[in-house]
Design a protein around this motif. Sequence first.
Motif, short mmCIF file in Angstrom:
data_model
loop_
_atom_site.label_atom_id
_atom_site.label_comp_id
_atom_site.label_asym_id
_atom_site.label_seq_id
_atom_site.Cartn_x
_atom_site.Cartn_y
_atom_site.Cartn_z
N ALA A 1 0.83 -1.20 0.00
CA ALA A 1 0.00 0.00 0.00
C ALA A 1 0.87 1.26 0.00
CB ALA A 1 -0.94 -0.01 1.20
N TYR A 2 1.98 1.23 0.75
CA TYR A 2 2.87 2.40 0.79
C TYR A 2 3.39 2.71 -0.61
CZ TYR A 2 7.01 5.22 1.14
OH TYR A 2 7.95 6.20 0.93
N TYR A 3 3.86 1.68 -1.32
CA TYR A 3 4.45 1.90 -2.63
C TYR A 3 3.41 2.36 -3.65
CZ TYR A 3 8.58 -0.13 -0.61
OH TYR A 3 9.66 -0.35 0.20
N GLU A 4 2.20 1.85 -3.58
CA GLU A 4 1.15 2.32 -4.48
C GLU A 4 0.84 3.78 -4.22
OE1 GLU A 4 -2.09 -0.40 -3.92
OE2 GLU A 4 -1.15 -1.96 -5.16
N GLU A 5 0.76 4.16 -2.92
CA GLU A 5 0.51 5.56 -2.58
C GLU A 5 1.67 6.44 -3.01
OE1 GLU A 5 0.12 8.28 1.44
OE2 GLU A 5 -0.56 6.19 1.52
N ALA A 6 2.89 5.97 -2.83
CA ALA A 6 4.07 6.75 -3.22
C ALA A 6 4.11 6.97 -4.73
CB ALA A 6 5.34 6.06 -2.73
N CYS A 7 3.71 5.98 -5.50
CA CYS A 7 3.65 6.14 -6.95
C CYS A 7 2.59 7.17 -7.34
CB CYS A 7 3.34 4.80 -7.63
SG CYS A 7 4.71 3.64 -7.59
N THR A 8 1.43 7.09 -6.71
CA THR A 8 0.35 8.03 -7.00
C THR A 8 0.73 9.45 -6.62
OG1 THR A 8 -1.25 6.27 -6.60
CG2 THR A 8 -2.09 8.52 -6.58
N ASP A 9 1.44 9.61 -5.48
CA ASP A 9 1.86 10.93 -5.01
C ASP A 9 3.06 11.48 -5.76
OD1 ASP A 9 -0.16 10.75 -3.18
OD2 ASP A 9 1.14 10.34 -1.47
N GLY A 10 3.70 10.67 -6.59
CA GLY A 10 4.88 11.14 -7.33
C GLY A 10 6.17 11.03 -6.56
N ARG A 11 6.20 10.24 -5.49
CA ARG A 11 7.45 10.06 -4.72
C ARG A 11 8.31 8.95 -5.30
NH1 ARG A 11 5.34 8.84 0.85
NH2 ARG A 11 3.43 8.46 -0.29
N ILE A 12 7.71 8.05 -6.06
CA ILE A 12 8.46 7.02 -6.77
C ILE A 12 8.27 7.27 -8.25
CG2 ILE A 12 8.68 4.56 -7.28
CD1 ILE A 12 7.84 3.97 -4.43
N LEU A 13 9.37 7.51 -8.95
CA LEU A 13 9.32 7.85 -10.36
C LEU A 13 10.24 6.95 -11.15
CD1 LEU A 13 9.58 11.69 -9.83
CD2 LEU A 13 7.52 10.43 -10.37
N ILE A 14 9.97 6.82 -12.43
CA ILE A 14 10.83 6.08 -13.33
C ILE A 14 11.40 7.07 -14.32
CG2 ILE A 14 10.91 4.28 -15.09
CD1 ILE A 14 8.48 3.02 -13.65
N GLY A 15 12.70 7.03 -14.51
CA GLY A 15 13.32 7.97 -15.42
C GLY A 15 14.56 7.39 -16.05
#
Length: 101
Positions: free
Chosen positions: A2-16
């Motif tokens: 759940a933390y990682y899904e929320e972090a992706c939605t909030d823009g804290r985990i990004l792919i670049g």
Amino acid sequence: RAYYEEACTDGRILIGTQSSQSGLKRPRTLTSPPEGGGTHILKDGEAIYHYVHRHEPPSLDTPVRLIAVRDDVVAACKPASVPVHAAGQYRRNTALVRLSS
């Protein structure tokens, strides 16, 4: 999860993608992973960036004093609440950082 899904939605985990500029690897183009727990297979040259805002625990504002400096050893007097080097939650508020500034 759940933390990682929320972090992706909030823009804290990004792919670049990475590019080497002045010896540093920096995000050049950033895109959020698929929302809702989707999958993204990393391609060659892509990296995951996880941005976290941290607060260091407080420590005494007592200065770190040098007692002796020799070729092979440095002796210093520091407050007990100040770690010697970066570890755990401490990154900037260490004896080494205080002595170098």
